[in-house]
Write a protein that holds these residues in place. Structure first.
Motif, PDB file in Angstrom:
ATOM      1  N   ILE A  12       0.866  -1.186   0.000  1.00  0.00           N
ATOM      2  CA  ILE A  12       0.000   0.000   0.000  1.00  0.00           C
ATOM      3  C   ILE A  12       0.900   1.233   0.000  1.00  0.00           C
ATOM      4  N   ALA A  13       0.678   2.132  -0.956  1.00  0.00           N
ATOM      5  CA  ALA A  13       1.457   3.373  -1.044  1.00  0.00           C
ATOM      6  C   ALA A  13       0.930   4.387  -0.036  1.00  0.00           C
ATOM      7  N   ILE A  14       1.837   4.973   0.704  1.00  0.00           N
ATOM      8  CA  ILE A  14       1.501   5.994   1.703  1.00  0.00           C
ATOM      9  C   ILE A  14       2.392   7.206   1.450  1.00  0.00           C
ATOM     10  N   GLU A  15       1.783   8.376   1.433  1.00  0.00           N
ATOM     11  CA  GLU A  15       2.545   9.627   1.323  1.00  0.00           C
ATOM     12  C   GLU A  15       3.003  10.014   2.725  1.00  0.00           C
ATOM     13  N   ARG A  21       5.565  10.990  12.808  1.00  0.00           N
ATOM     14  CA  ARG A  21       5.741   9.654  13.381  1.00  0.00           C
ATOM     15  C   ARG A  21       4.679   8.707  12.834  1.00  0.00           C
ATOM     16  N   TYR A  22       5.100   7.498  12.469  1.00  0.00           N
ATOM     17  CA  TYR A  22       4.206   6.473  11.922  1.00  0.00           C
ATOM     18  C   TYR A  22       4.401   5.169  12.684  1.00  0.00           C
ATOM     19  N   ALA A  23       3.346   4.360  12.750  1.00  0.00           N
ATOM     20  CA  ALA A  23       3.417   3.056  13.392  1.00  0.00           C
ATOM     21  C   ALA A  23       2.892   2.009  12.405  1.00  0.00           C
ATOM     22  N   TRP A  24       3.809   1.203  11.867  1.00  0.00           N
ATOM     23  CA  TRP A  24       3.460   0.151  10.911  1.00  0.00           C
ATOM     24  C   TRP A  24       2.955  -1.074  11.653  1.00  0.00           C
ATOM     25  N   CYS A  25       1.814  -1.577  11.237  1.00  0.00           N
ATOM     26  CA  CYS A  25       1.230  -2.779  11.830  1.00  0.00           C
ATOM     27  C   CYS A  25       2.112  -3.977  11.533  1.00  0.00           C
ATOM     28  N   THR A  26       2.558  -4.687  12.557  1.00  0.00           N
ATOM     29  CA  THR A  26       3.362  -5.896  12.369  1.00  0.00           C
ATOM     30  C   THR A  26       2.556  -7.169  12.630  1.00  0.00           C
ATOM     31  N   CYS A  27       1.372  -7.040  13.244  1.00  0.00           N
ATOM     32  CA  CYS A  27       0.579  -8.229  13.583  1.00  0.00           C
ATOM     33  C   CYS A  27      -0.375  -8.650  12.470  1.00  0.00           C
ATOM     34  N   GLY A  28      -0.740  -7.704  11.602  1.00  0.00           N
ATOM     35  CA  GLY A  28      -1.665  -7.998  10.515  1.00  0.00           C
ATOM     36  C   GLY A  28      -3.129  -7.888  10.889  1.00  0.00           C
ATOM     37  N   LEU A  29      -3.435  -7.503  12.123  1.00  0.00           N
ATOM     38  CA  LEU A  29      -4.815  -7.441  12.587  1.00  0.00           C
ATOM     39  C   LEU A  29      -5.463  -6.068  12.423  1.00  0.00           C
ATOM     40  N   ASN A  32      -6.736  -0.697   9.779  1.00  0.00           N
ATOM     41  CA  ASN A  32      -6.226   0.526   9.157  1.00  0.00           C
ATOM     42  C   ASN A  32      -4.899   0.232   8.449  1.00  0.00           C
ATOM     43  N   GLN A  33      -4.824  -0.911   7.759  1.00  0.00           N
ATOM     44  CA  GLN A  33      -3.583  -1.337   7.095  1.00  0.00           C
ATOM     45  C   GLN A  33      -3.067  -0.271   6.140  1.00  0.00           C
ATOM     46  N   PRO A  34      -1.786  -0.077   6.123  1.00  0.00           N
ATOM     47  CA  PRO A  34      -0.733  -0.829   6.777  1.00  0.00           C
ATOM     48  C   PRO A  34      -0.338  -0.266   8.132  1.00  0.00           C
ATOM     49  N   LEU A  35      -1.094   0.683   8.642  1.00  0.00           N
ATOM     50  CA  LEU A  35      -0.749   1.337   9.901  1.00  0.00           C
ATOM     51  C   LEU A  35      -1.469   0.697  11.079  1.00  0.00           C
ATOM     52  N   CYS A  36      -0.887   0.835  12.242  1.00  0.00           N
ATOM     53  CA  CYS A  36      -1.393   0.231  13.472  1.00  0.00           C
ATOM     54  C   CYS A  36      -2.652   0.940  13.978  1.00  0.00           C
ATOM     55  N   ASP A  37      -3.615   0.136  14.457  1.00  0.00           N
ATOM     56  CA  ASP A  37      -4.791   0.707  15.120  1.00  0.00           C
ATOM     57  C   ASP A  37      -4.960   0.155  16.541  1.00  0.00           C
ATOM     58  N   GLY A  38      -3.940  -0.541  17.054  1.00  0.00           N
ATOM     59  CA  GLY A  38      -3.963  -1.042  18.424  1.00  0.00           C
ATOM     60  C   GLY A  38      -4.494  -2.456  18.597  1.00  0.00           C
ATOM     61  N   PHE A  60       4.278   0.305   1.614  1.00  0.00           N
ATOM     62  CA  PHE A  60       4.310  -0.445   2.862  1.00  0.00           C
ATOM     63  C   PHE A  60       3.873  -1.890   2.659  1.00  0.00           C
ATOM     64  N   CYS A  61       4.560  -2.796   3.321  1.00  0.00           N
ATOM     65  CA  CYS A  61       4.261  -4.217   3.275  1.00  0.00           C
ATOM     66  C   CYS A  61       2.931  -4.513   3.965  1.00  0.00           C
ATOM     67  N   THR A  62       2.127  -5.384   3.351  1.00  0.00           N
ATOM     68  CA  THR A  62       0.905  -5.876   3.998  1.00  0.00           C
ATOM     69  C   THR A  62       0.955  -7.387   4.212  1.00  0.00           C
ATOM     70  N   CYS A  63       1.890  -8.085   3.536  1.00  0.00           N
ATOM     71  CA  CYS A  63       1.986  -9.540   3.717  1.00  0.00           C
ATOM     72  C   CYS A  63       2.692  -9.882   5.028  1.00  0.00           C
TER      73      CYS A  63
END
Length: 77
Positions: A12-15, A21-29, A32-38, A60-63
């Protein structure tokens, strides 16, 4: 620790904004991919937090298999 859930089949392309500050989701849950929503809470995982060095578009990676997180390295192929 559980393995992350695959959240997508392509990046997913993000500007990014310099200095933001950004928080990339690492769990996949995150819904709000690819960013973290808690949604990682209680999963034994946490987001990868970083500050953008410059304003630019990044893919940003989504896999969740990238070796260059948070950015796509083609692992989804």
């Amino acid at each position: 620790m559980e393995l992350p859930k695959r959240a997508g089949e392509s990046p997913i392309a993000i500007e990014l904004e310099e200095g933001k500050r950004y928080a990339w989701c690492t769990c996949g849950l995150s819904e709000n991919q690819p960013l973290c929503d808690g949604k990682h809470k209680g999963q034994g995982m946490s987001p990868q937090v970083f500050v953008a060095e410059k304003t630019e578009t990044k893919h940003f990676c989504t896999c969740k298999e990238t070796k260059n997180g948070p950015f796509c390295d083609g692992s989804h192929k």
